[in-house]
Motif scaffolding. Structure first.
Motif, PDB file in Angstrom:
ATOM      1  N   ILE A  31       0.838  -1.204   0.000  1.00 13.27           N
ATOM      2  CA  ILE A  31       0.000   0.000   0.000  1.00 13.27           C
ATOM      3  C   ILE A  31       0.869   1.248   0.000  1.00 13.27           C
ATOM      4  CG2 ILE A  31      -1.673   1.323   1.376  1.00 13.27           C
ATOM      5  CD1 ILE A  31      -2.868  -1.305   2.302  1.00 13.27           C
ATOM      6  N   LEU A  32       1.973   1.208   0.750  1.00 15.75           N
ATOM      7  CA  LEU A  32       2.861   2.367   0.813  1.00 15.75           C
ATOM      8  C   LEU A  32       3.502   2.655  -0.540  1.00 15.75           C
ATOM      9  CD1 LEU A  32       4.605   1.729   4.270  1.00 15.75           C
ATOM     10  CD2 LEU A  32       2.842   3.422   3.749  1.00 15.75           C
ATOM     11  N   ARG A  33       3.758   1.612  -1.332  1.00 19.30           N
ATOM     12  CA  ARG A  33       4.400   1.800  -2.639  1.00 19.30           C
ATOM     13  C   ARG A  33       3.480   2.501  -3.637  1.00 19.30           C
ATOM     14  NH1 ARG A  33       7.005  -3.340  -1.808  1.00 19.30           N
ATOM     15  NH2 ARG A  33       5.281  -4.400  -2.857  1.00 19.30           N
ATOM     16  N   LEU A  34       2.177   2.463  -3.371  1.00 18.62           N
ATOM     17  CA  LEU A  34       1.235   3.117  -4.283  1.00 18.62           C
ATOM     18  C   LEU A  34       1.401   4.633  -4.269  1.00 18.62           C
ATOM     19  CD1 LEU A  34      -2.022   1.072  -3.563  1.00 18.62           C
ATOM     20  CD2 LEU A  34      -0.513   0.875  -5.538  1.00 18.62           C
ATOM     21  N   ALA A  35       1.830   5.179  -3.129  1.00 15.84           N
ATOM     22  CA  ALA A  35       2.089   6.625  -3.000  1.00 15.84           C
ATOM     23  C   ALA A  35       0.910   7.464  -3.482  1.00 15.84           C
ATOM     24  CB  ALA A  35       3.361   7.006  -3.756  1.00 15.84           C
ATOM     25  N   SER A  36      -0.283   7.049  -3.105  1.00 18.16           N
ATOM     26  CA  SER A  36      -1.496   7.767  -3.518  1.00 18.16           C
ATOM     27  C   SER A  36      -1.913   8.747  -2.423  1.00 18.16           C
ATOM     28  CB  SER A  36      -2.631   6.778  -3.786  1.00 18.16           C
ATOM     29  OG  SER A  36      -3.865   7.453  -3.943  1.00 18.16           O
ATOM     30  N   PRO A  37      -1.940  10.061  -2.715  1.00 15.08           N
ATOM     31  CA  PRO A  37      -2.365  11.039  -1.696  1.00 15.08           C
ATOM     32  C   PRO A  37      -3.785  10.785  -1.195  1.00 15.08           C
ATOM     33  CG  PRO A  37      -1.306  12.144  -3.550  1.00 15.08           C
ATOM     34  CD  PRO A  37      -1.518  10.723  -3.964  1.00 15.08           C
ATOM     35  N   THR A  38      -4.689  10.403  -2.125  1.00 17.45           N
ATOM     36  CA  THR A  38      -6.074  10.130  -1.733  1.00 17.45           C
ATOM     37  C   THR A  38      -6.148   8.941  -0.781  1.00 17.45           C
ATOM     38  OG1 THR A  38      -6.856  10.953  -3.872  1.00 17.45           O
ATOM     39  CG2 THR A  38      -8.394   9.637  -2.573  1.00 17.45           C
ATOM     40  N   LEU A  39      -5.396   7.882  -1.128  1.00 18.47           N
ATOM     41  CA  LEU A  39      -5.375   6.702  -0.276  1.00 18.47           C
ATOM     42  C   LEU A  39      -4.776   7.024   1.089  1.00 18.47           C
ATOM     43  CD1 LEU A  39      -5.860   3.680   0.097  1.00 18.47           C
ATOM     44  CD2 LEU A  39      -3.619   3.266  -0.949  1.00 18.47           C
TER      45      LEU A  39
END
Length: 684
Positions: free
Chosen positions: A328-336
């Motif tokens: 999940i951290l690798r996604l680097a999605s601000p919304t997430l």
């Protein structure tokens, strides 16, 4: 609700009432002119009497019946109860407690003081009774208390009862009450059933036979002379619903019959229907009166709270897993990330509020200590000023229930052996005639502290040390701090008392205090100054479900050390590290030689022997004193949810539990008091 369920509710409420009785009597003794306290006492006893007889607690019901009469007598008198009667109040409560236990267990024997106390109550009643002034002419129709109709209207009401029943869609019932003469001894009377019936409908008429009522000379207020009471009522309830009102009396003591009349025209049904519709519309249009609604409370089984708390703990673990998940951290999605942050806030808020559900003030436990102080001071003949502070402090409900016994031991010790034995000793020391004992609760550093302080003679340090050397608990040349010496009085059977007391002794019962506090994951500290007094401080975590711990590494494993046991962490310089042949490794911490315990060796993690001067030491406090735990790394501080290891690992020494970390790994919680016992394995 079944009868067994009702019985369980009664037992729970009865214990609450009995606990409150002690508190009320103490308050009455302090404020004898306050009749409201006495009224509160009477109401509690009256409630207990009625419920006890209903559930077969006959011995309890009989005793409470007379106790209620005694309280009622002093409610009516202008003068307050003298000290000997107040003592009788306390004895009565003790008998109630013992009788309650016997009745619960189904035993037939009575407490030893049952008849003696009952006779004392009767003697008080006989000494102050006056003949009743009631006369036959004074008797009136009791249904006037429960109906909106006055007595002179009832003769005309009987002609229109059936019309009203049809118009309002209700049934007419004829109820005949034939209660046995002992109904009052069972905690009931006609008035109580009239109140219950009024909740089911409307009482229209009641007929009472006066032929068996004696004159005032032969009248016994404890005897039911009403052989037959007939009630006519309107109700929309079923026959079964009305029968529930009389579920605690014998079937032969009541009769309920619906009254039918087929000759009444049915055309009024339409009128009744229209009337009902009008009433319904009117009720819908009635606006809220704007008054603030009363807060309501619900009793919840603590097991359900525990289950809820466990579920929240699992939710916290799952949330931590999401927050630390590498994918999940690798996604680097601000919304997430914002969503996860919001989830974290909500989860913590839920956890905090669920924890608050388990928290209760220590007020009730502290109030119970008033009785302990009163009885102990009278027993030893000392005047005691008892002070309570911080009773609003909140702790886990489970801990509150387990605090009473340790506190009772400490309070008795403070009065019996803490306060000077004679008044002259206090006066010679320049103190007041009254001994002072205080009980205080407060929060500190994420923990709760409960402090018992007395202004007595203090603990004789030298006397304790001499006794400990005689018993072989310590060696003559051993260098001990004052706190370590004072802690010796909590060894089993240890006492320096010159005379044996049936109340307490410093050491007699204090080993029980220590073990009880340890079960609560807490510790007890003792401080004392000779001639000034002593202070016993109990340190406890806020809850047994969550622990505040330091995460440490040993090898590849993560362990949790309860912060309550941590004094400090440091890396020692080579010059303060020592090895003593036959004794092991030590570190000289500011002049105090502290043994070093290598965690990896004791738990069998590996056989590595890193230099102490290049390692991290954590100074810990245990029952046996201080020691330094050698660890490979210090991860940080964190609150974790305690998990049981199960029966298979329950006896594992050195480990007291486990916790699931945010990454899903399991960390074991170290048993700080057990680890020193494993040190011989390390020495070998």
């Amino acid at each position: 609700m079944t009868r067994e369920e009702l019985r369980a509710v009664f037992i729970e409420e009865a214990y609450e009432i009995i606990e409150q009785l002690d508190i009320n009597i103490i308050n009455y003794e302090e404020n004898p002119s306050d009749k409201e306290i006495l009224n509160g006492l009477f109401r509690g006893v009256h409630t207990l009497k009625g419920s006890a007889n209903s559930f077969g607690f006959t011995a309890l019901g009989s005793f409470v019946h007379h106790f209620e009469d005694l309280l009622d007598r002093y409610r009516d008198l202008e003068t307050s109860a003298p000290s000997n009667v107040v003592d009788l109040f306390f004895k009565s409560v003790d008998v109630i407690k013992e009788t309650m236990q016997i009745d619960m267990s189904g035993g037939e024997e009575l407490p030893q003081s049952y008849h003696q106390t009952l006779d004392a109550i009767k003697q008080q009643l006989d000494g102050g009774n006056t003949p009743p002034e009631n006369d036959t002419e004074a008797l009136f129709d009791l249904s006037s208390e429960f109906s909106d109709f006055t007595p002179h209207e009832r003769s005309t009401l009987s002609q229109s009862i059936q019309d009203r029943a049809i118009q309002e869609g209700k049934k007419i019932y004829r109820i005949v009450l034939r209660f046995d003469p002992d109904i009052y001894h069972r905690g009931y009377d006609h008035g109580r059933f009239f109140h219950l019936l009024k909740e089911k409908g409307e009482i229209i008429e009641s007929t009472w036979s006066l032929r068996d009522i004696p004159d005032s000379v032969g009248f016994n207020p404890e005897y039911n002379y009403w052989n037959s009471v007939e009630v006519i009522m309107l109700s929309s309830e079923s026959l079964e619903s009305l029968s529930e009102v009389f579920m605690f009396v014998e079937p032969k003591e009541y009769e309920i019959c619906p009254i039918e009349n087929e000759s009444i025209p049915r055309k009024v049904e339409k009128i009744a229907s229209e009337s009902e519709n009008q009433n319904a519309s009117e009720s819908k249009s009635v606006p809220h009166n704007g008054k603030e609604e009363k807060r309501s409370f619900v009793k919840i089984d603590t097991l359900k709270l525990d289950e809820l708390f466990d579920s929240v703990g699992e939710m916290v673990i799952a949330q931590n897993f999401l927050a630390e998940n590498e994918e999940i951290l690798r996604l680097a999605s601000p919304t997430l990330n914002r969503t996860l942050d919001n989830l974290n806030k909500i989860t913590r808020l839920i956890q905090k509020r669920v924890m608050a559900l388990r928290m209760v003030p220590v007020h009730d436990t502290f109030e119970k200590m008033k009785r302990v102080v009163r009885d102990a001071s009278k027993k030893v003949g000392k005047e005691i000023e008892f002070i309570i502070e911080g009773e609003e402090t909140e702790v886990d409900k489970t801990m509150v229930d387990l605090l009473s016994d340790p506190l009772i031991h400490i309070m008795r010790n403070a009065i019996d052996h803490g306060i000077e034995h004679t008044l002259q000793e206090r006066l010679d020391a320049g103190k007041s005639a009254k001994g002072r004992v205080s009980l205080r609760a407060f929060h500190k550093g994420g923990n709760i502290a409960i402090e018992v302080r007395d202004d007595g003679a203090g603990i004789d340090r030298d006397k304790v040390l001499t006794k400990a050397i005689e018993r072989g608990l310590v060696s003559a040349g051993e260098d001990l701090s004052d706190q370590q010496i004072y802690a010796l009085i909590m060894q089993a059977g240890f006492s320096t008392a010159d005379t044996i007391s049936d109340i307490s002794g410093r050491g007699v019962g204090l080993d029980v205090v220590r073990s009880s506090i340890e079960k609560l994951q807490g510790k007890i500290e003792i401080d004392s100054k000779k001639g000034e007094g002593s202070v016993f401080t109990i340190w406890l975590p806020l809850t047994l479900a969550i622990i505040d711990g330091m995460l440490v590494k040993s090898g590849e494993n993560t362990f949790i050390v309860p912060t309550l046991s941590v004094i400090e962490s440091f890396t020692p310089s080579p010059e303060i590290v020592h090895t003593i042949k036959g004794e092991g490794e030590f570190v000289d911490l500011r002049g105090e030689m502290i043994p070093v315990l290598r965690l990896n060796r004791v738990l069998g993690i590996n056989n590595e022997m890193p230099l102490i001067s290049e390692s991290i030491l954590m100074c810990l406090e245990s029952d046996e004193g201080k020691y330094a735990l050698l660890i490979d790394g210090l991860v940080g501080r964190q609150q974790v949810v305690i998990k049981s290891l199960g029966k298979a690992l329950a006896g594992l020494r050195g480990i007291s539990g486990g916790a699931i970390m945010g990454n899903g790994d399991i960390a074991l919680i170290l048993g700080i008091d057990d680890l020193p016992d494993l040190m011989p394995m390390e020495k070998e």
